[in-house]
Design an enzyme around this catalytic site. Structure first.
Site, PDB file in Angstrom:
ATOM      1  N   THR B 598      37.367  -8.282 -21.512  1.00 43.16           N
ATOM      2  CA  THR B 598      37.953  -8.286 -22.848  1.00 43.16           C
ATOM      3  C   THR B 598      39.311  -7.991 -22.942  1.00 43.16           C
ATOM      4  OG1 THR B 598      37.096  -5.930 -23.127  1.00 43.16           O
ATOM      5  CG2 THR B 598      35.671  -7.749 -23.867  1.00 43.16           C
ATOM      6  N   LYS B 665      46.162   3.533 -22.333  1.00 48.85           N
ATOM      7  CA  LYS B 665      47.627   3.511 -23.045  1.00 48.85           C
ATOM      8  C   LYS B 665      47.459   2.497 -24.297  1.00 48.85           C
ATOM      9  CE  LYS B 665      50.926   4.763 -19.603  1.00 48.85           C
ATOM     10  NZ  LYS B 665      52.140   3.988 -18.891  1.00 48.85           N
ATOM     11  N   GLY B 668      46.389  -3.512 -27.292  1.00 42.50           N
ATOM     12  CA  GLY B 668      46.165  -4.642 -28.352  1.00 42.50           C
ATOM     13  C   GLY B 668      47.559  -5.109 -28.612  1.00 42.50           C
ATOM     14  N   GLU B 669      48.708  -4.488 -28.404  1.00 42.98           N
ATOM     15  CA  GLU B 669      49.852  -5.207 -29.122  1.00 42.98           C
ATOM     16  C   GLU B 669      50.917  -5.494 -27.755  1.00 42.98           C
ATOM     17  OE1 GLU B 669      50.513  -2.794 -33.108  1.00 42.98           O
ATOM     18  OE2 GLU B 669      49.200  -1.736 -31.750  1.00 42.98           O
TER      19      GLU B 669
END
Ligand code: FES
Ligand code: FES
Lengths: 177, 706
Positions: B598, B665, B668-669
């Site tokens: 994922t 950490k 997602g971005e």
């Protein structure tokens, strides 16, 4: 104005009353409660609402329900058999070819359509055309799959997994033929 | 030295390459999104939007709409109920005749069917007294102001040393370089594939909402405040989200409208979905940015000065200050530094979060400038970045909890085959194609959002229920939170029954700032520990425990950031200027990876969106009418399948004991940061044309080539 139509959806006969303005997509989602086809744009621009309509992939947001009385519809929910996923769906799972999953039922239906179209020798815009104007049978390499699947947007950016998933399903299908 | 790192349970699930938990449901279309929850006897609402950018409603004619078959009622400011709180002007809809932007909600039709609601909405006649408006960001013409702070609490400005003097000194030194350029990023929209949609139903003074949300608890709290009811009376449910990217992080006006319209039909569910077109003005967007970047460097490539002055827009009715100068504060060492944010108040829709707000646009200008600097110094751009790696946080002097930018650059260069690259621009040709490569750094801070709570309950027969009101936007929360719980309870993965996405569950913070897995996961770690302490390894059915995400004792001592490096190959058609990107490769150092499968998808997804920003995405404003011209997916282009060839995401094993007990950490971005700069740098290398704005379209390249 309302009218009654019949649809065969995922193997089941359904009768539904629709407004003459109702799209096939809204007939499925809002009137029959079949929500596997998704609405991403309602304008034929994203592919989320793709199903197999009389055997061919179609964007149901652009199809008026009254014009499809008697149609045979297969959605992502109806692709599998006996509780087993369709090989294309299994390939999507195996390749993690999805994230949010909203475009996914449309991608899967589209991919099934792609396999059929290629098997029937339909060319795409990237298919090589010979000197005589003859078209080589479409081999589903990366370029062919990416091109043929480009009507299905995925904002999560699962394309690099979608292409190998479709390729794997194509290969499995070819092996089985 | 103490650390928050603990033994990671049995270690069987965390780090394992596992199938996405909801993959099977999603490929069959059986995961219910907001609009798909079955409800009894619903009616439908359709929003009416303003057609002027600024002014006042002078008359409302709902006659024709009300006469339509199936229409139940039409709401406008004239008859809508007064909201308890109008503090948030974005949410205070149908309260006043004033219009603040083109595409603002000014009415709604409620009808028995979606067709009737939509058609009747087109029959509502509203006339306006218009006022002069300003809807285009033009830094030289707009009146700019200094916000009190930027998004996420970032400082508005920062100054160290004397950047002007450093620039002058570099300009005066023939060996040194002083670079002063302005870079531009376009207005962009998140455009998740699932449009924003809400089902709302009032039973007495209890409100139930099925909403597409990155934060059920956050949205619930806001809506409770807007309607002046106890938050315990609002129930929000959202097990699946069809993408959000920030646009579903804050509640937007449509959710208020759904609840307002549902008031008109008590006991009956109202279904409200925004159309794709309506999403362009109602659910936030990324402001365009103008970035003045200044770099002063000696002949050895070491920066003596670095500056970033960002100019952005916000709406006149609500401030959102994108923190685009933020990454410059962390990336590279230099003695003299200056960063600023200035905003223009315009008559435009309210900007908001879009994947990596601040960090994403803010990694464009400076990372292109670094490429320009490398070229002017005759230095390899990877080497230039390594030479300027910051040993401590440049502004605060704090040590980094871990910083592996250099490792990412080196590993990326190795994997990509960067070494031996001919730096000369515009000299490689393969048939019609000009070929080039480029690089840029990536970075994203480790954000801490306190307040998540998780609960663990033993349900018997070896099974544990783990509850937290978290959200899965496609990020993999359903999968990775169960992995974390399994290890911390020391049970097999299939013994965990995870529940998320419901305000009936313990409170969770927003799926935003790349903080979800770390914050929710830490709450689960704490709850599992409390459970075992209290009930041991042989609990009785019904035994339960809950715990909150603990504070981080190291938070003040360290600077905490993830880093990365992205390498790109582009091919540009010498005649048409068409740009293709056959290869995009990123290496990231982002702490512990819970599920490589994922995680890879998420990083690749970010990079794909970065590619989209580089080549396609631009919302165009018509300043005459203050409207957004290309407000659909045919005209607002996002990366399609055929735009993508090879995108690879790799990571460095990073064991950071300070960020949180799980060493996470957040991923997602970071994938979207730096991509656009790497593409633009590669376009320069391929063609010799230096573009300083994104998206790079054919005309920008062609004009330079001819
Ligand atoms: S919803 Fe039909 S193509 Fe987008
Ligand atoms: S998986 Fe989210 S849009 Fe494709």
């Amino acid at each position: 104005m309302e009218t009654e139509i019949k649809l065969r959806v995922d193997g089941q006969e359904r009768e539904v009353t629709v407004d003459t303005r109702t799209t096939v997509l809204d007939a499925l989602r809002e009137r029959l409660g079949i929500t596997s086809p998704k609405k991403g744009c309602d304008h034929g621009q994203c592919g989320s609402c793709t199903v197999l309509l009389d055997g061919r992939r179609a964007t149901t947001c652009l199809a008026l329900a009254v014009a499809h009385d008697g149609a045979e519809i297969v959605t992502a929910e109806g692709l599998g058999t006996d509780g087993e996923l369709h090989p294309v769906q299994q390939a999507f799972v195996d390749h993690d070819a999805l994230q949010c999953g909203y475009c996914t039922p449309g991608q899967v239906c589209s991919a099934v359509g792609v396999l059929r179209e290629a098997a029937q020798g339909w060319p795409s815009v990237v298919t090589e055309v010979g000197a005589e104007g003859d078209i080589a049978p479409a081999r589903l390499d990366h370029e062919e799959i990416a091109e043929r699947m480009s009507g299905n947007l995925c904002r999560c950016g699962a394309y690099v997994n979608i292409v190998p998933a479709v390729a794997a399903a194509a290969e499995a299908e070819g092996a089985g033929r | 030295m103490t650390s928050t790192s603990e033994t990671s349970g049995s270690g069987r699930a965390v780090g394992a390459d596992l199938e996405r938990a909801d993959a099977r449901a999603k490929v069959a279309g059986q995961a219910p999104y907001a609009f798909e929850h079955p409800v009894e006897n619903p009616c439908y609402a359709h929003a009416v939007l303003s057609s002027v950018p600024r002014g006042r409603i002078t008359s409302v004619d709902t006659g024709a709409a009300c006469r339509e078959d199936g229409v139940i009622t039409v709401l406008t400011y004239e008859n809508a109920e007064r909201l308890a709180s109008t503090d948030d002007a974005e949410l205070a809809i149908l309260q006043e005749p004033e219009v603040a932007f083109h595409g603002q909600i000014v009415g709604a039709v409620i009808a028995e069917t979606p067709e009737a609601a939509r058609h009747a909405a087109s029959l509502v006649r509203i006339t306006y007294a218009t006022e002069p408006h300003e809807s285009e960001l033009k830094p030289d013409e707009n009146e700019l102001y200094r916000p009190d702070s930027a998004n996420g609490g970032a400082d508005t400005d920062s100054m160290l040393g004397d950047l002007d003097a450093a620039m002058e000194a570099a300009a005066a030194d023939p060996e040194a370089v002083a670079l002063d350029e302005t870079y531009v990023t376009a207005m962009t929209h998140c455009n998740p594939m699932e449009p924003h949609a809400t089902i709302a139903v009032w039973q007495g003074d209890e409100l139930t909402l099925y909403d597409s949300s990155q934060s059920v608890h956050g949205h619930r709290d806001t809506l409770a405040e807007v309607f002046g009811i106890d938050r315990g009376r609002v129930h929000m449910i959202c097990p699946y989200v069809g993408g959000g990217f920030g646009s579903k992080g804050e509640p937007h006006a449509h959710a208020v409208l759904a609840a307002l319209t549902a008031r008109a039909v008590p006991g009956r569910p109202v279904k409200l979905a925004l159309t794709r077109q309506q999403m362009f003005t109602l659910v936030g967007y990324r402001t365009p940015t103008y970035q003045r970047v200044r770099l002063a460097a000696g002949a050895d490539g070491r920066l003596t000065g670095i500056g970033m002055d960002a100019v952005e827009q916000t709406s006149r009715i609500k401030e959102f200050a994108e923190q685009s100068a933020n990454p410059t504060r962390t990336m590279y060492a230099a003695e003299h530094r200056r960063t600023t944010h200035r905003l223009a108040h315009l008559d435009v829709p309210v900007p908001s979060w879009m994947r990596a707000p601040g960090e994403c646009p803010g990694m464009f200008g400076p990372e292109v400038a670094m490429d320009e600097l490398a070229e002017r110094l005759g230095m390899d751009p990877v080497e230039l970045r390594i030479r300027n790696d910051a040993p401590v946080a440049p502004e605060t002097g704090k040590p980094f909890s871990s910083r592996n930018l250099v490792a990412c650059l080196n590993e990326g260069a190795r994997r990509f085959g960067w070494h031996g690259r001919d730096p000369r621009p515009g000299v490689r040709r393969d048939g019609r194609w000009l070929v080039g490569t480029g690089v840029a750094s990536s970075a994203y801070p480790v954000n801490r959002v306190p307040g998540s709570v998780a609960a663990v309950q033993y349900v018997g027969e070896g099974r544990y229920r783990v509850d937290i009101g978290a959200a899965d936007l496609g990020t993999g929360a359903w999968t990775v939170l169960a992995q974390i719980a399994a290890d911390r309870l020391d049970v097999p993965l299939d013994a965990v029954e995870l529940r998320i996405g419901d305000t009936a569950l313990p409170k969770a913070t927003v799926a935003g700032g790349s903080s979800g897995t770390a914050m929710w996961g830490s709450a689960i770690v704490a709850a599992a520990r409390t459970f075992r302490e209290r009930h041991g390894n042989d609990p009785s059915p019904g035994d339960h425990a809950q715990a909150e995400t603990p504070g981080n004792p190291h938070a003040e001592r360290f600077a905490m950031h993830a880093f990365g490096a992205q390498f790109v190959e582009v091919r540009v058609d010498a005649d048409t200027g068409e740009i293709r990107v056959p290869r995009l490769l990123g290496v990231f150092a982002a702490g512990r990876i819970i599920n490589p499968r994922t995680a890879r998808s998420q990083l690749v997804g970010g990079m794909t969106m970065g590619l989209s920003m580089a080549l396609h995405e631009e919302t165009v404003t018509d300043p005459r009418y203050g409207l957004l011209v290309n407000h659909d997916l045919a005209n607002y282009h996002v990366t399609a399948n055929a735009d993508v060839r090879s995108i690879e995401a790799h990571w460095i094993d990073e064991d950071d004991p300070y960020v949180n007990p799980l060493g996470i950490k957040g991923i997602g971005e970071i994938g979207i940061t730096g991509t656009a700069a790497a593409v633009v740098n590669a376009v320069r290398h391929a063609t010799g044309v230096r573009v300083r704005e994104v998206p790079v379209m054919l005309d920008k390249v062609l004009n330079g080539m001819s």
